[in-house]
Scaffold this motif. Structure first.
Motif, short mmCIF file in Angstrom:
data_model
loop_
_atom_site.label_atom_id
_atom_site.label_comp_id
_atom_site.label_asym_id
_atom_site.label_seq_id
_atom_site.Cartn_x
_atom_site.Cartn_y
_atom_site.Cartn_z
N GLU A 267 -13.95 -3.49 7.05
CA GLU A 267 -13.00 -4.06 6.39
C GLU A 267 -12.41 -5.42 6.59
O GLU A 267 -12.59 -6.06 7.55
N ASP A 268 -11.71 -6.02 5.67
CA ASP A 268 -11.18 -7.28 5.88
C ASP A 268 -9.96 -7.16 6.80
O ASP A 268 -9.57 -7.86 7.74
N ILE A 269 -8.94 -6.18 6.40
CA ILE A 269 -7.69 -6.33 7.19
C ILE A 269 -7.02 -4.75 7.26
O ILE A 269 -7.15 -4.23 6.50
N ILE A 270 -6.59 -4.51 8.37
CA ILE A 270 -5.58 -3.22 8.36
C ILE A 270 -4.29 -3.91 8.39
O ILE A 270 -3.53 -4.48 9.18
N ASP A 271 -3.46 -3.22 7.25
CA ASP A 271 -2.24 -3.80 7.29
C ASP A 271 -1.44 -2.52 7.90
O ASP A 271 -1.12 -2.14 8.93
N SER A 272 -0.94 -1.77 6.79
CA SER A 272 -0.09 -0.56 6.72
C SER A 272 -1.29 0.47 7.78
O SER A 272 -0.71 1.49 8.20
N GLY A 273 -2.49 0.25 7.23
CA GLY A 273 -3.32 1.19 7.75
C GLY A 273 -3.51 2.47 6.99
O GLY A 273 -4.28 3.42 7.05
N LEU A 274 -2.60 2.55 5.77
CA LEU A 274 -2.81 3.92 4.84
C LEU A 274 -4.11 4.05 4.32
O LEU A 274 -4.54 5.01 4.15
N THR A 275 -4.62 2.67 3.64
CA THR A 275 -5.88 2.95 2.91
C THR A 275 -7.00 3.42 3.86
O THR A 275 -7.61 4.44 3.70
N SER B 214 0.78 -1.18 -0.04
CA SER B 214 -0.08 0.10 -0.17
C SER B 214 1.08 1.24 0.07
O SER B 214 1.80 1.20 0.78
N GLU C 76 2.26 -11.51 8.35
CA GLU C 76 2.61 -12.30 7.15
C GLU C 76 1.20 -12.14 6.25
O GLU C 76 0.33 -11.76 6.50
N PHE C 77 1.51 -12.44 4.88
CA PHE C 77 0.67 -12.42 3.89
C PHE C 77 -0.52 -13.56 4.20
O PHE C 77 -0.22 -14.80 3.91
N VAL C 78 -1.62 -12.89 4.26
CA VAL C 78 -2.71 -14.12 4.42
C VAL C 78 -3.85 -14.16 3.37
O VAL C 78 -3.93 -12.93 2.70
N LYS D 188 -2.84 -6.12 11.47
CA LYS D 188 -1.47 -6.68 11.66
C LYS D 188 -0.69 -5.44 12.43
O LYS D 188 -0.30 -4.56 11.81
N LEU E 94 -9.76 -12.45 1.37
CA LEU E 94 -8.68 -12.09 1.07
C LEU E 94 -8.00 -12.87 -0.08
O LEU E 94 -8.06 -14.08 -0.01
N ASP E 95 -7.39 -12.02 -0.79
CA ASP E 95 -6.81 -12.86 -1.99
C ASP E 95 -5.43 -12.97 -2.45
O ASP E 95 -4.58 -11.91 -1.65
#
Ligand code: XMP
Ligand code: MG
Length: 183
Positions: A103-111, A80, A155-157, A135, A162-163
């Motif tokens: 949302e499905d996932i918060i990764d970096s949070g940027l989106t 992202s 880790e990438f899930v 994460k 999620l795809d």
């Protein structure tokens, strides 16, 4: 692809179907209580949040309205960038609405950070976030997420919406993608 071939592309199951449903029911009970007497608009972020939205919304014991937004984060690489492009905008005027972003996932949070600012500028009465996964070790900005399902390792899930390259969205569990698939 056959079931055995799919299993070969995954390393570990992180969250099972049963754990997901139990958690979504708990979150739905909190949302039922905390939004009592208020109109509630659920906004799902396409495409990853489709499964979370479908199951979470049906665990609610109240009427809601639902809308969808599709965004893509563009820039170099697969991570992202924080620069977000709207691919499909809402059909709903947010002015005066109580909005819960699903949302499905918060990764970096940027989106989400971009989305929250965007929704605030549209005059929503309140905006909260529900994310099935988060994460903590990947956070670049801290998102105030009121409803979190599970904190997971960085880790990438895949699975449950999620795809990886548009695949694995229909898995019922959330699993870590085996490194040999993307390396
Ligand atoms: P950011 O980094 O902006 O991430 O919080 C936003 C979107 O990126 C996708 N994403 C993932 N998709 N497995 C996926 O299949 C992952 O581990 C993953 N991490 C981030 C997702 O669409 C999320 O909304
Ligand atoms: Mg997403």
């Amino acid at each position: 692809m056959r079931a055995a071939d799919i299993a070969d592309q995954l390393s570990t199951v992180l969250v099972t179907e049963e754990e997901i449903q139990k958690k979504l029911l708990e979150l739905a009970q909190r949302v039922d209580a905390e939004y009592e007497g208020k109109d509630l608009l659920l906004v799902g972020v396409l495409k990853g949040a489709v499964m979370v939205m479908a199951d979470f919304a049906r665990h609610l014991q109240r009427d809601i309205t639902m809308d969808w937004m599709a965004v893509s984060s563009y820039g170099a690489g697969t991570k992202s960038s924080g620069v977000v492009q709207i691919r499909k905008d809402l059909d709903t005027d947010l002015h005066g609405k109580h909005v819960l972003i699903v949302e499905d996932i918060i990764d970096s949070g940027l989106t989400l950070s971009w989305l929250l600012e965007n929704f605030q500028s549209r005059g929503a009465e309140s905006i909260e976030v529900l994310a099935l996964l988060r994460k903590p070790d990947a956070a670049k900005v801290v998102i105030d997420c009121r409803y979190v399902g599970f904190d997971i390792p960085n880790e990438f899930v895949v699975g449950y919406g999620l795809d990886y390259a548009e695949r694995f969205r229909n898995l019922r569990d959330v699993a870590v993608l085996a490194p040999h698939v993307y390396s």
